[in-house]
Design an enzyme around this catalytic site. Structure first.
Site, PDB file in Angstrom:
ATOM      1  CG  HIS A  32      -1.809  -1.182   1.326  1.00 20.59           C
ATOM      2  ND1 HIS A  32      -1.351  -2.436   1.659  1.00 20.59           N
ATOM      3  CD2 HIS A  32      -3.152  -1.295   1.140  1.00 20.59           C
ATOM      4  CE1 HIS A  32      -2.362  -3.284   1.673  1.00 20.59           C
ATOM      5  NE2 HIS A  32      -3.457  -2.619   1.361  1.00 20.59           N
ATOM      6  CG  HIS A  72      -3.406  -0.080   5.027  1.00 19.84           C
ATOM      7  ND1 HIS A  72      -4.360   0.135   5.994  1.00 19.84           N
ATOM      8  CD2 HIS A  72      -3.345   1.072   4.322  1.00 19.84           C
ATOM      9  CE1 HIS A  72      -4.862   1.345   5.876  1.00 19.84           C
ATOM     10  NE2 HIS A  72      -4.247   1.943   4.866  1.00 19.84           N
ATOM     11  N   GLY A 120      -2.942  -4.171  11.732  1.00 24.81           N
ATOM     12  CA  GLY A 120      -3.349  -4.665  10.419  1.00 24.81           C
ATOM     13  C   GLY A 120      -4.859  -4.699  10.362  1.00 24.81           C
ATOM     14  N   PRO A 121      -5.501  -5.582  11.152  1.00 26.45           N
ATOM     15  CG  PRO A 121      -6.165  -7.540  12.198  1.00 26.45           C
ATOM     16  CD  PRO A 121      -4.952  -6.701  11.925  1.00 26.45           C
ATOM     17  CG  ASP A 161     -11.207   8.117   6.000  1.00 24.34           C
ATOM     18  OD1 ASP A 161     -11.845   8.909   6.702  1.00 24.34           O
ATOM     19  OD2 ASP A 161     -10.460   8.466   5.072  1.00 24.34           O
ATOM     20  CG  ASN A 191      -6.553   9.044   2.644  1.00 25.20           C
ATOM     21  OD1 ASN A 191      -7.659   8.515   2.518  1.00 25.20           O
ATOM     22  ND2 ASN A 191      -5.480   8.367   3.024  1.00 25.20           N
ATOM     23  CB  ILE A 193      -8.864   7.145  -0.645  1.00 27.56           C
ATOM     24  CG1 ILE A 193      -8.965   8.302  -1.644  1.00 27.56           C
ATOM     25  CG2 ILE A 193      -8.691   5.823  -1.385  1.00 27.56           C
ATOM     26  CD1 ILE A 193     -10.069   8.151  -2.668  1.00 27.56           C
ATOM     27  CG  HIS A 471     -22.449 -16.335  33.698  1.00 24.29           C
ATOM     28  ND1 HIS A 471     -21.549 -15.688  34.519  1.00 24.29           N
ATOM     29  CD2 HIS A 471     -23.678 -16.142  34.247  1.00 24.29           C
ATOM     30  CE1 HIS A 471     -22.211 -15.126  35.524  1.00 24.29           C
ATOM     31  NE2 HIS A 471     -23.493 -15.397  35.398  1.00 24.29           N
ATOM     32  CG  HIS A 483     -26.873 -14.353  27.565  1.00 24.39           C
ATOM     33  ND1 HIS A 483     -27.710 -13.789  26.634  1.00 24.39           N
ATOM     34  CD2 HIS A 483     -26.491 -13.341  28.385  1.00 24.39           C
ATOM     35  CE1 HIS A 483     -27.832 -12.498  26.881  1.00 24.39           C
ATOM     36  NE2 HIS A 483     -27.101 -12.204  27.934  1.00 24.39           N
TER      37      HIS A 483
END
Length: 693
Positions: A32, A72, A120-121, A161, A191, A193, A471, A483
């Site tokens: 990127h 990225h 990354g994520p 973003d 930016n 994008i 639980h 649950h």
């Protein structure tokens, strides 16, 4: 007005960063380039004017932390690390995204010198940065003294973003505003994008108003491509605000200098050769030069690195004086930052006999946490608004809160995460990354799934994060299938480098905490029951710490007809089944397996003593049976989601009772006797560790 002083090498440095980033991605033919080219000016200003860090010692305790949440764009971070003199060579840049290189496709802690967290994520790094900021505030609140600011670093974070559209970032931003983290400065690369193109197609909210409503200070730089003075002024202004985190909205043009600048074409694909050539020519570079750093740029960054070394040297002098005046506190700083546990801390872990009352394992966990709080000051964490159910707050605990709220102080060790499961675990990753802290989180086991992205990154990052998950089965009863976790443990067990513990009694609960706290590079999920569990006659911390052990064996000299293997709240049900089966004339063994992952790393001889050949093995667990094939020939569990009713009735509905388990076991015994032949341990496989027995 800003005190920004331009330097002769500034513009050339920015353009060098842009050109290097383009070359790095082009050589890899993957990556990127757009964001690195657009954010080159702010990276240059931040790292040369503000970041207090020493490339010669990337683990200096009080260094400023940097997080690239838009991971990225890592060609930018690797370029900066190289220029500053971290252990990232030009050859490493040329190996970007190649096999076994230290410059992988997204930043990974432990792989590249100078990387604080794995990003990354999208949005994860944002929440990690909040954790890093919390850690600094806590360590400063705990150890700083008048005249001695041992911990006063800032956390700087780049985001985009994509990150700001992810829920995990919103959760973390909300909590950061509440906590008044004035040590956190985020630069938002606005930016316009994303991968799909212009953000007008999906992201038109007023980001500034959102962050103001969270309690953040919001600043602006309208020309992030050229306005170096404006960038410096915004960062300086953010540093002045000690009561709020700061978001700097930086308007940039993605891929600045490219013929495709400002479009999605430069987001996630290498620039074409002719485009890189024209860009370099535009910036005054020789188009034929690749991976080129002008001498004046190299000299300037070498001086920046020297300034960082001098900053650490000055801190070392301060710490030496601190050590003379406050020797106990200084020794504790060193112990915690080096990751050493206090001598003898294990002695506080409680042990149990059958004389002790049956209680839910969440209550047993509370007892351990209370004991640990007294001897492990670095054990810090909290719950996602389920404190009273998770039982994670010990008596006398102080909350981590801004002192101005009157709710706690910066030295507090209990964090009120609110209903923010995903951010909670991602923040815990940041706490672990800072050093000096062993973080824990808490929610219902079913809602660990809400935090799955962050849990996965705990494992990938090798962070010691403890996730308390109460639980833990259909035993929670009336709340019903929404649950009741069915598949949760299966995916947790599928994660590499994750320990999943499901204790059956008090000794196993103590063993779980013992092993998890000693596992310095492995996260864990500790699954605890709501319903009461009896203390087991043959359990012990030592046995459970091996991951699995024989709880009930056949009489000496007799051959087993079947081995039951179980976890958690189903172990006591299997004990009921053992009694029934023995009355029916069968020779039955029972294995308790609180942690599959720890059992797997035991010596082969021990494992085969627990799950030997000669009789079928049947697993019993109130979950999906997925994954049990490694340890059992047959598996009995839930065929579907749970049900809403009192816990005993739900267990009865699915046959998970002593009688139901005994009935299944009889079928298994009959099947294998009818089939005949040797029954080989499920541990013995062609491709497994044990294949030649």
């Amino acid at each position: 007005m800003s005190s920004f002083q331009p330097q002769p090498a500034d513009l050339k440095s920015v353009n060098t960063i842009r050109a290097l980033a383009a070359d790095v991605v082009a050589k890899a033919n993957s990556g990127h380039p757009g964001a690195p080219m657009g954010m080159a000016p702010v990276a240059h200003i931040l790292f040369t004017r503000f970041m207090q860090a020493n490339p010669r010692n990337s683990k200096w305790y009080n260094r400023d932390r940097f997080v690239l949440s838009n991971g990225h764009a890592c060609a930018l971070q690797y370029t900066m690390l190289h220029l500053l003199g971290y252990k990232v060579s030009m050859d490493d840049l040329k190996q970007f995204r190649q096999l076994d290189s230290i410059t992988p496709g997204h930043p990974e802690v432990g792989v590249t010198d100078g990387i604080e967290v794995t990003t990354g994520p999208l949005g994860q790094g944002f929440a990690n940065a909040v954790g890093l900021a919390i850690a600094q505030a806590h360590m400063g609140g705990t150890f700083n003294k008048d005249g001695f600011e041992i911990f006063n670093n800032h956390t700087y974070m780049f985001t985009g973003d994509g990150c700001l559209q992810e829920g995990v970032a919103s959760e973390a931003a909300s909590l950061a505003g509440h906590l008044q983290l004035g040590n956190l400065i985020a630069v938002y690369d606005d930016n316009h994008i994303t991968i799909d193109g212009d953000t007008n197609c999906s992201f038109t909210e007023d980001v500034e108003m959102r962050f103001k409503s969270y309690g953040w200070e919001v600043l602006h730089v309208n020309d992030g491509n050229n306005d170096l003075a404006g960038i410096a002024a915004a960062i300086a202004e953010g540093k002045k605000n000690t009561k709020q985190p700061t978001l700097i909205r930086l308007r940039t043009i993605i891929g600045f200098g490219s013929k495709e600048q400002g479009t999605g074409h430069v987001h996630g694909a290498p620039l074409k050769g002719d485009d890189i050539s024209q860009m370099k020519q535009k910036f005054g570079f020789n188009p034929e030069d690749k991976f080129f750093v002008p001498s004046d740029v190299a000299d300037y960054y070498a001086q920046v690195a020297q300034n960082g070394a001098a900053a650490e040297q000055a801190w070392n002098k301060t710490f030496a004086s601190y050590k003379e005046k406050y020797p106990a506190e200084a020794a504790e700083v060193e112990r915690r930052m080096e990751g050493r546990l206090p001598e003898g801390w294990e002695s506080v872990l409680p042990t149990y006999t059958t004389e002790d009352a049956a209680v839910g394992s969440r209550k047993l966990s509370e007892t351990v946490i209370t004991k640990l709080a007294a001897v492990l000051p670095e054990f810090i964490g909290g719950s996602a608004d389920l404190t009273g159910s998770n039982l994670t707050r010990w008596k006398g605990a102080t909350d981590f809160q801004p002192p101005s709220t009157g709710l706690g102080d910066w030295s507090g060790k209990y964090i009120r995460f609110g209903v923010r499961e995903h951010a909670m675990v991602a923040i815990a990753n940041g706490l672990a990354a800072y050093g000096g802290i062993i973080p824990f989180t808490a929610t219902f086991l079913n809602f660990v799934s809400y935090a799955a992205g962050a849990v996965r990154l705990s494992a990938l990052s090798h962070f010691r994060v403890l996730n308390v998950a109460t639980h833990d089965s259909i035993g929670l009863g009336e709340d019903g299938p929404t649950h009741q976790p069915v598949e949760t443990v299966a995916w947790l067990r599928a994660l590499p480098n994750m320990q999943v513990w499901r204790p059956a009694d008090g000794n196993e609960t103590s063993a779980a905490y013992l092993v998890c706290l000693k596992s310095t590079h492995t996260p864990s999920t500790l699954c605890f029951s709501r319903q009461n569990l009896p203390q087991l006659a043959n359990s012990s911390i030592e046995k459970a710490a091996r991951g699995a052990y024989v709880l009930e064996d056949v009489e000496q000299g007799k051959k087993a007809d079947i081995t039951l293997v179980s976890t958690g709240s189903e172990v006591c049900l299997c004990l009921d089944a053992v009694k029934i089966l023995r009355e029916q004339g069968l020779n039955v063994r029972l294995v308790s397996m609180p942690c599959q992952e720890i059992f797997k790393v035991q010596p082969a001889e021990y494992k085969l003593s627990v799950l030997p050949s000669g009789a079928p093995v049947m697993s019993v667990e109130a979950y999906s049976t997925f994954g049990w094939g490694e340890f059992a020939h047959e598996s009995f569990g839930l065929p579907s989601f749970g049900a809403s009713a009192p816990a005993p009735l739900v267990y009865k509905k699915f046959g998970l009772t002593g009688e139901g388990i005994a009935e299944k076991a009889q079928k298994v015994v009959g099947f294998y006797k009818k089939r005949g032949g040797e029954v080989v341990s499920p541990l013995i496989t062609a491709l497994g560790e044990i294949n030649d027995q």
